[in-house]
Design an enzyme around this catalytic site. Structure first.
Site, PDB file in Angstrom:
ATOM      1  N   LYS A   1       9.148-137.055 -21.121  1.00  0.00           N
ATOM      2  CA  LYS A   1       8.950-135.659 -21.515  1.00  0.00           C
ATOM      3  C   LYS A   1       7.493-135.243 -21.303  1.00  0.00           C
ATOM      4  O   LYS A   1       6.629-136.112 -21.079  1.00  0.00           O
ATOM      5  CB  LYS A   1       9.360-135.487 -22.989  1.00  0.00           C
ATOM      6  CG  LYS A   1       8.497-136.290 -23.959  1.00  0.00           C
ATOM      7  CD  LYS A   1       9.121-136.346 -25.359  1.00  0.00           C
ATOM      8  CE  LYS A   1       8.217-137.124 -26.296  1.00  0.00           C
ATOM      9  NZ  LYS A   1       8.898-137.442 -27.582  1.00  0.00           N
TER      10      LYS A   1
ATOM     11  N   TYR B   1     -24.662-125.404 -26.244  1.00  0.00           N
ATOM     12  CA  TYR B   1     -24.395-124.333 -27.198  1.00  0.00           C
ATOM     13  C   TYR B   1     -24.836-124.714 -28.604  1.00  0.00           C
ATOM     14  O   TYR B   1     -24.678-125.866 -29.024  1.00  0.00           O
ATOM     15  CB  TYR B   1     -22.897-124.017 -27.221  1.00  0.00           C
ATOM     16  CG  TYR B   1     -22.446-123.236 -26.016  1.00  0.00           C
ATOM     17  CD1 TYR B   1     -22.999-121.996 -25.702  1.00  0.00           C
ATOM     18  CD2 TYR B   1     -21.459-123.748 -25.174  1.00  0.00           C
ATOM     19  CE1 TYR B   1     -22.576-121.284 -24.588  1.00  0.00           C
ATOM     20  CE2 TYR B   1     -21.027-123.035 -24.068  1.00  0.00           C
ATOM     21  CZ  TYR B   1     -21.596-121.803 -23.780  1.00  0.00           C
ATOM     22  OH  TYR B   1     -21.175-121.107 -22.686  1.00  0.00           O
TER      23      TYR B   1
HETATM   24  C1  LIG Z   1       8.887-138.790 -27.891  1.00  0.00           C
HETATM   25  C2  LIG Z   1      10.121-139.450 -28.352  1.00  0.00           C
HETATM   26  C3  LIG Z   1      10.386-140.794 -28.022  1.00  0.00           C
HETATM   27  C4  LIG Z   1       9.336-141.692 -27.414  1.00  0.00           C
HETATM   28  O1  LIG Z   1       8.453-142.060 -28.444  1.00  0.00           O
HETATM   29  P1  LIG Z   1       7.164-142.980 -28.214  1.00  0.00           P
HETATM   30  O2  LIG Z   1       6.553-143.091 -29.552  1.00  0.00           O
HETATM   31  O3  LIG Z   1       6.299-142.219 -27.255  1.00  0.00           O
HETATM   32  O4  LIG Z   1       7.625-144.264 -27.653  1.00  0.00           O
HETATM   33  C5  LIG Z   1      11.626-141.311 -28.340  1.00  0.00           C
HETATM   34  N1  LIG Z   1      12.560-140.556 -28.982  1.00  0.00           N
HETATM   35  C6  LIG Z   1      12.328-139.277 -29.346  1.00  0.00           C
HETATM   36  C7  LIG Z   1      13.384-138.514 -30.063  1.00  0.00           C
HETATM   37  C8  LIG Z   1      11.098-138.684 -29.046  1.00  0.00           C
HETATM   38  O5  LIG Z   1      10.872-137.423 -29.424  1.00  0.00           O
END
Ligand SMILES: *Cc1c(COP(=O)(O)O)cnc(C)c1O
Length: 343
Positions: A33, A242
């Site tokens: 994702k 800044y």
């Molecule tokens: C993002 C996510 C994962 C992966 O989790 P990690 O901690 O990055 O391994 C797995 N399942 C769900 C539902 C997620 O949202």
């Protein structure tokens, strides 16, 4: 060239998947994702498919459709947000597997795409996505008749092995899936490390693939080298950047490097952060600007053409600690302006 160079080691990603896979006796999927945690879901997923991944997870149908383009037919692509209003044609065309989160989504799916594969997401205590135990009990029989491909839930505290939530969620998920004849998945990266009981039939790591905690044994995946645009000599009492937030306490040599908060270098990391060259730490001085950061290079005999922010000396989690955040946010914030090199 005034853009940073982000090197992405696809072999390290594949090696991290293999080493997580070797910690279980069950299938290991991959979560790609947010554009593969910021590193480019197309190339990441192709490398993982070559390593043997057969099932990928994304957050939305749009991400799934883009991933289908790069993976082609074959691998399963599951969507955490399930079947949202407006998703039907993407789900059908890209052959996505929505992870159904609610009764409304189940009805929408069965109505719009009868016979099209889906999974079920259960809420075992995180209170984010999924059917709650009572809802699930009410529709379980109907849902199971439609032969879901996977039943999953997500752990809230898997990076804290001693947290009582882990056992509570394990018990809840086990109870909710008692007697079902469908593959189950509870563990992401942290859950894999909690041990066998958490593995069920499928695990779905994300961050560990990309070299982040809680997978301490991960191979580092990214390096970020940022070019020096200019250096200057400062007298005692002169300030940098800044708000004149840093003042030279000695005669100093300051390098201005070509990346800033618009490139995902979180402004809050400020003076806690360091750049690196040849194993030597070089402090950030003054505020992080939109496109530039000042670095104290006084202690280097010669200023190199670029300084390293991420690499063997400082990983994503160390940098995250400087900004009071987590490796996940550092990776997914990496900006669009870097020159990306695959190594
Ligand atoms: C993002 C996510 C994962 C992966 O989790 P990690 O901690 O990055 O391994 C797995 N399942 C769900 C539902 C997620 O949202």
């Amino acid at each position: 060239m005034a853009s940073g160079r982000l090197s992405i080691d696809l072999n390290a990603i594949a090696a991290n998947w293999r080493s997580l896979n070797a910690r279980t006796d069950v299938e290991t999927a991959a979560v790609v994702k947010a554009d593969g945690y910021g590193l480019g879901s197309a190339r990441v997923a192709q490398a993982l498919a070559e390593a043997g991944v057969r099932r990928f997870f994304v957050a939305s149908a749009e991400e799934g459709a883009a991933l289908r383009q790069s993976l082609g037919e074959g691998p399963e692509i599951s969507v955490f947000s399930g079947h949202m209003a407006g998703d039907t044609s993407l789900i059908r065309q890209a052959q996505l597997t929505p992870m159904i989160n609610s009764l409304d989504q189940l009805l929408r799916h069965l109505d719009a795409l009868p016979g099209h594969g889906f999974g079920i997401q259960l809420d075992s205590g995180m209170n984010r996505l999924g059917l709650e135990p009572e809802e699930w009990a009410a529709i379980r029989e109907i849902a199971l008749e439609q032969r879901p491909r996977l039943i999953m839930s997500h752990l809230a505290c898997a990076d804290m092995p001693d947290h009582p939530m882990n056992r509570a969620q394990l018990a809840c998920f086990t109870q909710m899936t008692q007697g079902v004849d469908v593959p189950r998945s509870l563990a992401a990266t942290g859950g894999i490390l909690l041990g066998r009981e958490y593995h069920f039939e499928l695990t779905r790591p994300g961050i560990g693939l990309y070299g982040g905690l809680p997978f301490e044994a991960a191979m580092p995946v990214v390096r970020l080298d940022i070019p020096v645009i200019q250096t200057r000599q400062l007298a005692i009492g002169e300030s940098v950047g800044y708000a004149a937030a840093w003042t030279a306490a000695r005669v100093s040599k300051i390098a201005t490097i070509a990346a800033g908060y618009a490139d995902g270098l979180i402004r809050a990391m400020g003076p806690q952060a360091q750049l690196w060259h040849g194993g030597q730490a070089l402090p950030v001085v003054g505020r992080v600007s939109m496109d530039m950061i000042g670095v104290d290079v006084t202690d280097l005999p010669q200023t190199p053409p670029s300084l390293q922010l991420l690499g063997p000396d400082q990983g994503v989690d160390q940098l995250a600690a400087c900004a009071g955040t987590i490796g996940y946010e550092i990776l997914t914030s990496l900006g669009a302006r870097y020159h990306k090199a695959i190594v």
